[in-house]
Each structure stands twice: as structure tokens, then as C-alpha cells.
Design a protein around this motif. Structure first.
Motif, PDB file in Angstrom:
ATOM      1  N   GLU A  16       2.185 -53.639  27.361  1.00 15.16           N
ATOM      2  CA  GLU A  16       1.086 -53.979  26.447  1.00 15.16           C
ATOM      3  C   GLU A  16       1.455 -53.647  25.009  1.00 15.16           C
ATOM      4  OE1 GLU A  16      -3.614 -52.867  25.930  1.00 15.16           O
ATOM      5  OE2 GLU A  16      -2.815 -53.527  27.856  1.00 15.16           O
ATOM      6  N   SER A  69       1.853 -56.360  21.845  1.00  9.70           N
ATOM      7  CA  SER A  69       1.120 -56.272  20.577  1.00  9.70           C
ATOM      8  C   SER A  69       2.070 -56.164  19.392  1.00  9.70           C
ATOM      9  CB  SER A  69       0.160 -55.077  20.598  1.00  9.70           C
ATOM     10  OG  SER A  69       0.857 -53.857  20.676  1.00  9.70           O
ATOM     11  N   GLU A 115       3.579 -59.606  18.743  1.00 14.03           N
ATOM     12  CA  GLU A 115       2.613 -60.477  18.076  1.00 14.03           C
ATOM     13  C   GLU A 115       2.487 -60.119  16.604  1.00 14.03           C
ATOM     14  OE1 GLU A 115       0.914 -63.132  19.169  1.00 14.03           O
ATOM     15  OE2 GLU A 115       1.986 -63.037  21.070  1.00 14.03           O
ATOM     16  N   ARG A 116       2.434 -58.824  16.310  1.00 16.31           N
ATOM     17  CA  ARG A 116       2.335 -58.377  14.918  1.00 16.31           C
ATOM     18  C   ARG A 116       3.573 -58.829  14.122  1.00 16.31           C
ATOM     19  NH1 ARG A 116       0.621 -53.050  12.470  1.00 16.31           N
ATOM     20  NH2 ARG A 116       0.263 -52.302  14.597  1.00 16.31           N
TER      21      ARG A 116
END
Length: 202
Positions: free
Chosen positions: A67, A71, A74-75
Motif C-alpha cells: 500500500e 501511494s 502515484e505521488r
């Protein structure tokens, strides 16, 4: 009737809030001890939940890293997309990728960052996504394609493998290289220069 409709939403909101608390507590524990030595009991205590609640939300320790990795990817992809919104040559793109990845290292801390990188190469990864499905590598592939179209690199360059080798090489160096910040900076600059020389138009 309205009360009946709002109950499921309230339960879902509570579930998500609990999951976030468990995730945040796990990340804090991983930063202190590393994933392998992380104490699930300590995570549960910090999150204010029963030990089994951790496993309800995250079946294994690696699922927390999955997870976090998602994230961070994606950032990084959003930041790189903004950078690529203006015309950039390939050296600038590679330098920006190095900057973004080392910024993640500073944000996560060395212990957790190494765990996240090791996760990429682990056969215990709970997700089976192919490397070429990662948004960052897709952006790097596109940048290399555009450089090829502009004549910056040789026409027969394998853009997919070039992007793969660049990112894997970068991650591998960041795991392996220790020493002073200036030494690491020099090694990373030499690495980028070497990758670019291998792609130069002949």
C-alpha cells in the motif's frame, strides 16, 4: 429510513478510519525496526486495536509495504507528469527521476525506504503487477520514446528495456551504496551519465 441508509456509510467510514490508524502505526513501527523486525503487537497497541485487526486489514506485513509503495508511486507519477508537461530533454528527465526517488528516501527514512525497494524484488510481493504497469515507468518509457523521435538517442533503442534498466539500476544503487551524501551524489551522477551514453545517437 434515513437512519437505516446512513448506518452502512457510518460503518464504512469507521472501517476506513481504523484501517488508516493501523496503517499509520505500522509505518511508524517499520521506520523504527524495519519490516522484518516489526512487532505486530506494538502496531496494534499503537493503533488502539486488537492484534487480529491488523491481519484483518493487512494479511501480511508485506501488504503494508504494498500500500505504501502504491501511494508513493502515484505521488511520484503526478510530480513527474507535471515536470514533463513542459519540453524536457532526456538528461533532465533522468535527473528529475533521481531527485524524486531520493526525495522519497528522505521522507520515509533509510530503513523503511530500503524495505520498500527490497519489496520490488521480493518473491513475497502480495501484488503481481508487472513492472511495466507502474505509472512512473510508463512515463519514463514515453520520455525515452520522445527522445528517440527527436533524434537524441539511437533509432533502434529498446525504450521499454532502457526504462526498466534505468529504474532497476537506480533502485539497486540506492539499496547498495552507502557512504557520504557527496559520494552517493557522485555515483548517481555517473550512473545517469553511463545510461545516457549507452543511448546516445550513433
Amino acid at each position: 429510513m434515513l437512519e437505516e441508509r446512513t448506518k452502512p456509510h457510518a460503518r464504512e467510514a469507521q472501517r476506513l478510519e481504523t484501517r488508516q490508524r493501523v496503517f499509520d502505526a505500522a509505518i511508524a513501527e517499520y521506520k523504527r525496526s524495519g519490516m522484518a523486525e516489526a512487532d505486530i503487537g506494538a502496531i496494534a497497541t499503537a493503533a488502539g486495536v486488537a492484534r487480529g485487526t491488523f491481519y484483518f486489514h493487512f494479511p501480511t506485513k508485506e501488504h503494508v509495504l504494498a500500500e505504501l509503495d502504491h501511494s508513493e508511486q502515484e505521488r511520484m507519477a503526478k510530480q513527474l507528469s507535471r515536470f514533463l508537461a513542459s519540453p524536457r530533454d532526456l538528461p533532465a528527465v533522468f535527473d528529475e527521476v533521481v531527485r524524486l526517488v531520493t526525495a522519497i528516501e528522505r521522507r520515509l527514512g533509510k530503513v523503511l525506504f530500503r524495505d520498500v525497494l527490497a519489496y520490488h524484488f521480493s518473491p513475497a510481493r502480495p501484488t503481481s503487477a508487472d513492472w511495466t504497469e507502474y505509472p512512473v515507468i510508463l512515463l519514463v518509457i514515453r520520455a525515452i520514446e520522445q527522445a528517440r523521435d527527436r533524434g537524441e538517442i539511437y533509432p533502434e533503442a529498446d525504450v521499454r528495456h532502457s526504462a526498466f534498466f534505468f529504474l532497476v539500476g537506480l533502485y539497486g544503487l540506492l539499496i547498495a551504496v552507502t557512504g557520504s551524501q557527496s559520494d552517493r551524489t557522485t555515483i548517481l551522477r555517473n550512473f545517469v551519465a553511463t545510461v545516457l551514453r549507452g543511448l546516445e545517437s550513433r
